[in-house]
Motif scaffolding. Sequence first.
Motif, short mmCIF file in Angstrom:
data_model
loop_
_atom_site.label_atom_id
_atom_site.label_comp_id
_atom_site.label_asym_id
_atom_site.label_seq_id
_atom_site.Cartn_x
_atom_site.Cartn_y
_atom_site.Cartn_z
N ILE A 172 0.80 -1.22 0.00
CA ILE A 172 0.00 0.00 0.00
C ILE A 172 0.84 1.27 0.00
CG2 ILE A 172 -1.98 -1.08 1.12
CD1 ILE A 172 -0.97 0.23 3.73
N TYR A 173 2.12 1.12 -0.19
CA TYR A 173 2.99 2.30 -0.19
C TYR A 173 2.47 3.32 -1.23
CZ TYR A 173 7.09 5.22 -0.51
OH TYR A 173 7.92 6.29 -0.50
N GLY A 174 2.28 4.55 -0.78
CA GLY A 174 1.81 5.58 -1.71
C GLY A 174 0.30 5.69 -1.82
N ILE A 175 -0.41 4.80 -1.11
CA ILE A 175 -1.88 4.86 -1.12
C ILE A 175 -2.32 5.40 0.23
CG2 ILE A 175 -3.97 3.41 -1.15
CD1 ILE A 175 -2.48 1.40 -2.83
N GLN A 176 -3.28 6.32 0.24
CA GLN A 176 -3.74 6.78 1.54
C GLN A 176 -4.43 5.63 2.27
OE1 GLN A 176 -7.09 9.49 2.18
NE2 GLN A 176 -5.87 10.63 3.66
N THR A 177 -4.00 5.40 3.49
CA THR A 177 -4.54 4.28 4.26
C THR A 177 -4.95 4.78 5.64
OG1 THR A 177 -2.94 2.88 3.13
CG2 THR A 177 -4.02 1.93 5.03
N ILE A 178 -6.12 4.34 6.06
CA ILE A 178 -6.58 4.68 7.40
C ILE A 178 -6.76 3.36 8.15
CG2 ILE A 178 -8.42 5.81 8.74
CD1 ILE A 178 -8.77 7.64 6.20
#
Length: 360
Positions: free
Chosen positions: A324-330
């Motif tokens: 998920i690097y570079g993806i906004q993650t919550i």
Amino acid sequence: MYIKSLELENFRNYSGLNIEFDKNTNVIYGNNAQGKTNIIEAIYISGTSKSHKTSKDYELIKFENKEAHIRTKVFSRDNEYQIDLHLKKNMKKGIAINKHPIKKASELFNILNFVLFSPEDLNIIKDGPSQRRRFLDILLCQLDKIYLEELQKYNKILNNRNKLLKDIYFNKNLIDTIPIWDKQLVNCGNNIIKKRRNIIEKLNDVCKDIHKKLTGNAEYFFLQYENDVDEKDFLTLLNKNFEKDSKYKMTSAGPHRDDILFVSNGIDIRKFGSQGQQRTTALTLKLAEIEIIKERLGESPILLLDDVLSELDSKRQRYLLEYIYGIQTIITCTGIDDFVSNRFHIDRLFKVNNGIVTTE
Ligand code: ATP
Ligand code: MG
């Protein structure tokens, strides 16, 4: 795409909340029952108009209040959007994008796309087929503007046909109207079958790669559309099944019975997979969902991980977080031990305590 901020007013256990997210990894931690999932739910509603936990809007409003607000600022497709939802106790909710009221919830799909991964999703492989159909439908809704309408139409026609099957029992003359409903069911159902077939083929391609990396090439894996009816013979099948359908007062064949088959090393892992294999497959599906949305929209969807990280072993945690690097993650979790011990990076850390969020 990313969520810049979230504002809540009298939503679930929040009187008021206003937080700004980082573009990358956000972690919200706190003890049980403090309000972590409520934040995820608010984001879910902003993107779909509906909750993933309840169909009753009044449950979303903080006890002893009459209305609630969710305001989300989203940066997507090179623009900033504000999504406002106004939930009212006994009335339809109001939805506005950039202050302009909208009528069709599907307009939200054009702005905010996300992939939610929660502990229930870990059971998507072993649970019944309805969970897998739900997965497909949510994915297709994000990719295809008219899919939701088609699906709603299909379900409506199906309900009418099933009702008719019951009514025929009391009034035999109604049998003449069956072909009218059958024709509509086939027209609408075939669109759904076609779209599901295409997306499963796509999923199969993407999942194969991801699964190979996740298992270190150890298992031969594929997935397949499992449906008991093809476009060309749907009508024939309805005719053939008519007697059975009348007896059980239910339509026995159609896309409402669809499923996805998952095979690993020649074994149907819905039934015979180990818990680890089933979880790996669930993770594969979720990552594939991100990949497909990203490819189709040219932008990554936002990833919401509700309490799921602690359910994965550290190897899969690492794979997921690297992926998920570079993806906004919550991410929500009860503690940040996993992050500390595995040196996982956090860009913004929030602590939630009884409906109050502080940034650390
Ligand atoms: P867990 O770690 O157990 O998953 P959580 O932090 O995710 O906990 P939430 O599901 O967000 O917890 O719920 C937080 C609290 O919100 C619960 O105590 C719940 O009772 C409360 N709550 C739910 N609906 C409402 C409502 N309409 N009004 C007020 N409080 C509510
Ligand atoms: Mg929770």
